[in-house]
Design an enzyme around this catalytic site. Structure first.
Site, PDB file in Angstrom:
ATOM      1  N   HIS A  97      28.185 -27.494  -4.361  1.00  0.00           N
ATOM      2  CA  HIS A  97      27.115 -27.853  -3.428  1.00  0.00           C
ATOM      3  C   HIS A  97      27.565 -29.124  -2.720  1.00  0.00           C
ATOM      4  O   HIS A  97      28.261 -29.950  -3.314  1.00  0.00           O
ATOM      5  CB  HIS A  97      25.844 -28.109  -4.249  1.00  0.00           C
ATOM      6  CG  HIS A  97      24.603 -28.324  -3.433  1.00  0.00           C
ATOM      7  ND1 HIS A  97      24.317 -29.513  -2.814  1.00  0.00           N
ATOM      8  CD2 HIS A  97      23.565 -27.500  -3.150  1.00  0.00           C
ATOM      9  CE1 HIS A  97      23.156 -29.418  -2.181  1.00  0.00           C
ATOM     10  NE2 HIS A  97      22.676 -28.202  -2.370  1.00  0.00           N
ATOM     11  N   ASP A 108      27.431 -30.724 -12.502  1.00  0.00           N
ATOM     12  CA  ASP A 108      26.271 -30.556 -11.635  1.00  0.00           C
ATOM     13  C   ASP A 108      25.452 -29.416 -12.234  1.00  0.00           C
ATOM     14  O   ASP A 108      25.789 -28.247 -12.073  1.00  0.00           O
ATOM     15  CB  ASP A 108      26.739 -30.229 -10.209  1.00  0.00           C
ATOM     16  CG  ASP A 108      25.565 -29.906  -9.296  1.00  0.00           C
ATOM     17  OD1 ASP A 108      24.413 -29.899  -9.771  1.00  0.00           O
ATOM     18  OD2 ASP A 108      25.814 -29.649  -8.102  1.00  0.00           O
ATOM     19  N   GLN A 145      21.446 -25.991 -10.959  1.00  0.00           N
ATOM     20  CA  GLN A 145      21.017 -24.591 -11.101  1.00  0.00           C
ATOM     21  C   GLN A 145      20.943 -24.173 -12.568  1.00  0.00           C
ATOM     22  O   GLN A 145      20.032 -23.468 -12.971  1.00  0.00           O
ATOM     23  CB  GLN A 145      21.967 -23.654 -10.340  1.00  0.00           C
ATOM     24  CG  GLN A 145      21.900 -23.808  -8.826  1.00  0.00           C
ATOM     25  CD  GLN A 145      20.526 -23.468  -8.241  1.00  0.00           C
ATOM     26  OE1 GLN A 145      19.786 -22.640  -8.767  1.00  0.00           O
ATOM     27  NE2 GLN A 145      20.178 -24.118  -7.149  1.00  0.00           N
ATOM     28  N   LYS A 171      13.779 -27.837  -9.499  1.00  0.00           N
ATOM     29  CA  LYS A 171      14.405 -26.516  -9.647  1.00  0.00           C
ATOM     30  C   LYS A 171      13.886 -25.803 -10.894  1.00  0.00           C
ATOM     31  O   LYS A 171      14.094 -24.608 -11.052  1.00  0.00           O
ATOM     32  CB  LYS A 171      15.927 -26.645  -9.794  1.00  0.00           C
ATOM     33  CG  LYS A 171      16.612 -27.451  -8.716  1.00  0.00           C
ATOM     34  CD  LYS A 171      16.985 -26.612  -7.534  1.00  0.00           C
ATOM     35  CE  LYS A 171      17.868 -27.410  -6.595  1.00  0.00           C
ATOM     36  NZ  LYS A 171      17.956 -26.810  -5.279  1.00  0.00           N
ATOM     37  N   CYS A 215      24.328 -24.923   1.584  1.00  0.00           N
ATOM     38  CA  CYS A 215      24.954 -26.221   1.255  1.00  0.00           C
ATOM     39  C   CYS A 215      26.229 -26.017   0.446  1.00  0.00           C
ATOM     40  O   CYS A 215      26.547 -26.805  -0.453  1.00  0.00           O
ATOM     41  CB  CYS A 215      23.998 -27.144   0.493  1.00  0.00           C
ATOM     42  SG  CYS A 215      22.580 -27.623   1.439  1.00  0.00           S
TER      43      CYS A 215
END
Ligand code: PMP
Length: 416
Positions: free
Chosen positions: A121, A197, A200, A223, A361
Site C-alpha cells: 500500500h 503492515d 488488512q 478496518k 493505493c
C-alpha cells in the site's frame, strides 16, 4: 461452531437505516461499518468522560486517563504484546508507518538498505521513499511475478546492508496473506528490523505478534469495526526504548528546557499532543465486541464467502480475476477487457451495491500486473451469500447489456 452473519449484521445500525435496507456493502477493505457499541462509546466519552488525559488532576481527567490506559492494555491483549508499553496509539496505519520510517531511518547510514515489496500500500512505500531521499538509503524490492511478491525469494535481496524489512502481512489490492512463518524463517536471526503492515490482516485473523516474531506491527481500528482516526503500533520494548521520538510536543516529554528536552517513558514518548481520545474509547468498545465473537467461525464464514465469490466470478467469460482464492483475506479483484471498471462500479452503485475501483493505493502492483484499475469487492463478516448473488447477478446483467450494445462508447475498454 456456528456463525450467523444475519445476526451479526443486526449489531450494525447503518444497515437498519431506511436508505440502507437494500445496501450490499462490499467495500470493507477500505473501511468497515461500525457496531452500535462503538458508536455509543464515542458518544458516551463526550457525554460522561470528556477531559484531556494525564495533564490534569481532576475527576474527569482521571477517568479519561484510566480509560486510555485500559484500552492500551486491551490492545496489548488483542495483539498479544508482552506489555502495554509496547502499544502506541496513532491516527492509523499510515501514521504508524510514518512514525516507524522517521524514527528508524534517522539512525541509519547512507547506503543502508530497506527492503519492501511491489505489493505495498502507498502507506508502506511513500514514507520509506521520503526517508531514502533524506538519508541516502537504498530501497530494494522482493522479487515479484507480475507484481506479486515472491516472499520465498526474499533472500536474493537481503544483504549485510539490509537494516529494515517492511512488508505487507496481507494485500489490500489482491487479498493474499503473506506466509509470515516462512518469511520469519527467511529472515533468520539477521540484525534488522522487521516491520509488518497489518492493516488488512488484523481485520480478519487473530494477530499474535509474539508467535509471528515481528519487531513492529501496525494497524487501523476502522478496518476491524472500530472508529476512524485511531490505530496501533506494536513495537518490541527494547527497540522502542532505543528509538528517537518522531513528533515533538506536549505529553511526550519528561522535562523541557529552552534548548533541549528529556523525553517521557514508553509509550508516551511516541504520543505527542492530544490523541483521539473518543477514538480510543471507540477502539476499546470494538476490542470488547471482537472478543465476544467466535473468531474461528467468523473467519471460516469469510473464507467460504470469498471462495464462493471467486468461483462464481470465474464462470463469467472474459472476466479476468487478479485475486486468488488461496490464503485470501476476503478480497476479490478483477478487470474485464471490454469495460472500464468505473462504468461497472457506477452501474453497481445504481443498484445499491458498494464496491471500489482504481489502483487501491497499490499503483506499482497494478502497473506490474499490467493494469491501471480493477474492480474490488471486499468482504466482512456481515456479508452473506445473498449479497454475493446480487453482486454477481448485477455484474452479469451489465455484461449482457454490453454484449447487446452494438455501438459502445469510445474509450470504454481502455481501463484494464
Ligand atoms: N496498509 C494497508 C494494507 C491498507 O489496506 C491501508 C488502508 N487501505 C493502509 C495501510 C492505510 O491505512 P489508513 O488509511 O487507515 O492509515
Amino acid at each position: 461452531m456456528h456463525f450467523s452473519p444475519e445476526y451479526f449484521k443486526t449489531h450494525f445500525p447503518l444497515f437498519a437505516q431506511q436508505e440502507n435496507r437494500n445496501l450490499v456493502y462490499l467495500d470493507n477493505a477500505a473501511t468497515t461499518q461500525k457496531p452500535a457499541c462503538v458508536i455509543d462509546a464515542l458518544r458516551d466519552f463526550y457525554l460522561h468522560s470528556n477531559a484531556n488525559t494525564h495533564r490534569s488532576s481532576h475527576r474527569l481527567a482521571r477517568r479519561a486517563t484510566e480509560m486510555v490506559e485500559g484500552v492500551r492494555r486491551a490492545a496489548a491483549g488483542f495483539l498479544n504484546a508482552r506489555s502495554p508499553r509496547e502499544i502506541i496509539f496513532t491516527r492509523g496505519a499510515t501514521e504508524g508507518l510514518n512514525l516507524l520510517a522517521n524514527s528508524l531511518c534517522g539512525t541509519l547510514q547512507a547506503g543502508d538498505e530497506v527492503v519492501l515489496s511491489t505489493a505495498e500500500h502507498h502507506a508502506n512505500l511513500v514514507p520509506w521513499q521520503m526517508m531514502a531521499e533524506r538519508y541516502g538509503l537504498t530501497l530494494r524490492f522482493v522479487p515479484d511475478a507480475r507484481g506479486i511478491p515472491q516472499f520465498d525469494r526474499i533472500g536474493e535481496v537481503l544483504s549485510s546492508r539490509t537494516k529494515i524489512v517492511s512488508v505487507t502481512a496481507g494485500s489490500n489490492a489482491l487479498g493474499f496473506r503473506t506466509d509470515l512463518a516462512a518469511l520469519r524463517a527467511s529472515l533468520g536471526d539477521r540484525n534488522l528490523y522487521w516491520v509488518l503492515d497489518g492493516a488488512q490482516l488484523a481485520a480478519h485473523d487473530p494477530v499474535d505478534v509474539a508467535a509471528i516474531g515481528c519487531d513492529f506491527f501496525v494497524c487501523s481500528a476502522h478496518k476491524f469495526y472500530g472508529p476512524t482516526g485511531i490505530g496501533l503500533v506494536f513495537g518490541k520494548e527494547e527497540h522502542l526504548r532505543s528509538m528517537p521520538p518522531w513528533q515533538g510536543g506536549g505529553e511526550m516529554i519528561a522535562d523541557v528546557d529552552l534548548l533541549s528536552s528529556a523525553y517521557a517513558e514508553l509509550p508516551h514518548k511516541f504520543e505527542a499532543g492530544t490523541s483521539s481520545l473518543a477514538g480510543i474509547a471507540g477502539l476499546g468498545a470494538c476490542l470488547e465486541f471482537i472478543a465476544r465473537q467466535d473468531r474461528v467461525a467468523m473467519a471460516l464464514h469469510e473464507q467460504q464467502l470469498q471462495q464462493y465469490l471467486h468461483e462464481k466470478l470465474s464462470q463469467i467469460s472474459e472476466l479476468h480475476l487478479l485475486s486468488n482464492p488461496r490464503h485470501n483475506l476476503g478480497i476479490v479483484s478483477f478487470t474485464h477487457p471490454r469495460c472500464a471498471a468505473i462504468d461497472l462500479a457506477q452501474w453497481l452503485d445504481g443498484r445499491d451495491i458498494a464496491v471500489r475501483v482504481g489502483h487501491h493505493c497499490a499503483q506499482p502492483l497494478l502497473r506490474a500486473a499490467g493494469h491501471t484499475a480493477t474492480l474490488r469487492a471486499s468482504l466482512a463478516a456481515y456479508n452473506t451469500r445473498a449479497d454475493l448473488d446480487r453482486f454477481v447477478a448485477a455484474v452479469e446483467e451489465f455484461l449482457r447489456q454490453l454484449d447487446s450494445d452494438t455501438d459502445p462508447e469510445p474509450g470504454m475498454a481502455d481501463m484494464t
